[in-house]
Scaffold this motif. Structure first.
Motif, mmCIF file in Angstrom:
data_model
loop_
_atom_site.group_PDB
_atom_site.id
_atom_site.type_symbol
_atom_site.label_atom_id
_atom_site.label_comp_id
_atom_site.label_asym_id
_atom_site.label_seq_id
_atom_site.Cartn_x
_atom_site.Cartn_y
_atom_site.Cartn_z
ATOM 1 N N HIS A 63 1.179 -2.490 11.190
ATOM 2 C CA HIS A 63 0.610 -1.948 9.954
ATOM 3 C C HIS A 63 -0.870 -2.284 9.920
ATOM 4 O O HIS A 63 -1.269 -3.364 9.485
ATOM 5 C CB HIS A 63 1.313 -2.541 8.726
ATOM 6 N N HIS A 65 -4.921 0.014 9.782
ATOM 7 C CA HIS A 65 -5.529 1.304 9.464
ATOM 8 C C HIS A 65 -6.787 1.464 10.300
ATOM 9 O O HIS A 65 -7.794 0.805 10.031
ATOM 10 C CB HIS A 65 -5.870 1.382 7.971
ATOM 11 N N LYS A 158 4.344 7.882 6.126
ATOM 12 C CA LYS A 158 4.314 6.772 5.162
ATOM 13 C C LYS A 158 4.104 7.288 3.748
ATOM 14 O O LYS A 158 3.185 8.061 3.491
ATOM 15 C CB LYS A 158 3.204 5.801 5.514
ATOM 16 N N HIS A 217 5.233 -4.409 3.476
ATOM 17 C CA HIS A 217 4.947 -5.479 2.486
ATOM 18 C C HIS A 217 6.249 -6.033 1.892
ATOM 19 O O HIS A 217 6.546 -7.197 2.073
ATOM 20 C CB HIS A 217 4.011 -5.022 1.350
ATOM 21 N N ASP A 290 -2.362 -5.103 7.900
ATOM 22 C CA ASP A 290 -3.014 -4.270 6.880
ATOM 23 C C ASP A 290 -4.536 -4.268 7.028
ATOM 24 O O ASP A 290 -5.262 -4.018 6.059
ATOM 25 C CB ASP A 290 -2.605 -4.671 5.454
#
Ligand code: ZN
Length: 370
Positions: A63, A65, A158, A217, A290
């Motif tokens: 996870h 970006h 997602k 999460h 993240d």
């Protein structure tokens, strides 16, 4: 450094070579970019680079970006490339991108970057997510949007499952049960898997009922939903570094949304116990940082330290960071014939996860890149 005449060096990995939590080889080789478990037949005079150390598969970040700039907003493709290089140089050789504003598919052609599996663009309910990150839709348009992203991404979609509801003054699910079902049906019908961003307790039963394939999460896990997640064999991507930021979200929202602030603080306070409870109950944890947007790239080792604080031992951390993600994404590890995406370490990471910070070599596609 002695290398062969070919484009790829021939490496003799003098091991041990850690194939999985329970299996190791004394040695292995890398020839033409691929792992070989048996000593290969080499032409006379071939130059072989001897490499000493513990060998593990490259780490995976399930996870992050690529292509979201610091502070949000779309980054350039070159900036996304730099983010991927930053991750690579910490040992991350496999990324599942959990939503990007720009099309990062050209990075998949660049063989000096980690292997990239894209989720396409996040899908969120109108005005129920960070401004500018997601494609925002209403329930009637959700199945078509899921199918479209499934067509653009690499087998993953997602959906932002919950976010602050300003009318309610707290986290609430963004969709009702039928919307989650329709989204899962649309993804599966298009041959993709679907995951969800979720902080709130109330979202988890809805997405478990709907047949989602992964949870991001998952700070709202309770005893009941931990048991259901374990039973359904759905992994949880941890992002504890991000959850560590919940106090700042609480502070920002405190004046207008005191219930929300209190809720975020409860989720923050319970993060280690909940993570360990999920692990103890048999939920497969997968490492995710993240990074990108709020958090910078290159932070996987901070996430591994967080898992240690939650009480996972070094073997479990290594599994969550290296072997389990590869099984889950169907990407090979150190099997005979697999692409040589591996790390060489001076110490045994099964005894102490911080050995993963001490990279002697990063080998990507058979080339030593770091
Ligand atoms: Zn994210």
């Amino acid at each position: 450094m002695r290398t062969s005449m070919s484009e790829f060096p021939i490496l003799h990995l003098r091991g041990p070579v850690l194939l999985g939590p329970e299996h190791e080889l004394l040695e292995a080789w890398v020839v033409e970019g691929r792992i070989r478990h048996e000593r290969p037949e080499l032409p006379a005079g071939s130059e072989v680079l001897e490499v000493d150390g513990y060998v593990v598969p490259g780490l995976a970040d399930l996870h992050c970006h690529l292509g979201i700039g610091d502070g949000g907003g779309g980054a350039t493709l070159e900036a996304a490339r730099q983010q991927a290089l930053t991750d690579r140089d910490t040992g991350v050789l496999l990324i599942r991108d959990a939503g990007s504003i720009i099309d990062t598919s050209p990075l998949q052609q660049q063989d000096d970057l980690p292997r990239l599996i894209r989720c396409g663009r996040h899908l969120a309910r109108t005005r129920r997510y960070l401004i500018g990150y997601a494609d925002e839709v209403e329930p009637e348009d959700l199945p078509a949007a899921v199918a479209r992203e499934a067509g653009r991404a690499d087998g993953w979609v997602k959906l932002v499952g919950d976010w602050i509801d300003r009318a309610a003054g707290d986290l609430t699910p963004c969709w009702d049960a039928e919307d989650f079902h329709a989204a899962a049906r649309a993804a599966h019908g298009a041959g993709a898997r679907i995951t969800t961003h979720t902080f709130d307790e109330d979202t988890l039963p809805l997405v478990l009922d709907a047949g989602f394939d992964c949870l991001e999460h998952a700070t709202g896990l309770t005893h009941e939903t931990i048991a259901r997640t374990a039973e359904a064999k759905i992994p949880v991507v941890t992002t504890l570094v991000n959850v560590g930021e919940f106090e700042s979200y609480a502070r920002q929202g405190e004046r207008k949304f005191p219930d929300y602030a209190a809720h975020m603080r409860r989720l923050h306070a319970a993060r280690y116990d909940r993570t360990r409870d999920a692990h103890d109950a048999g939920v497969q944890l997968l490492v995710g940082t993240d990074a990108g947007g709020v958090l910078g790239h290159g932070i996987i080792h901070d996430e591994l330290d967080e898992l240690a604080r939650a009480g996972l031992d070094a073997s479990a951390i290594l599994d969550a960071a290296a072997w389990a993600p590869r099984r889950f994404l169907d990407v090979p590890g150190l099997e005979d014939g697999a692409p040589a995406d591996l790390l060489v370490l001076p110490r045994d990471p099964r005894r102490d996860h911080t050995a993963l910070r001490e990279l002697d070599h990063v080998v990507l596609g058979g080339r030593i890149v770091t």
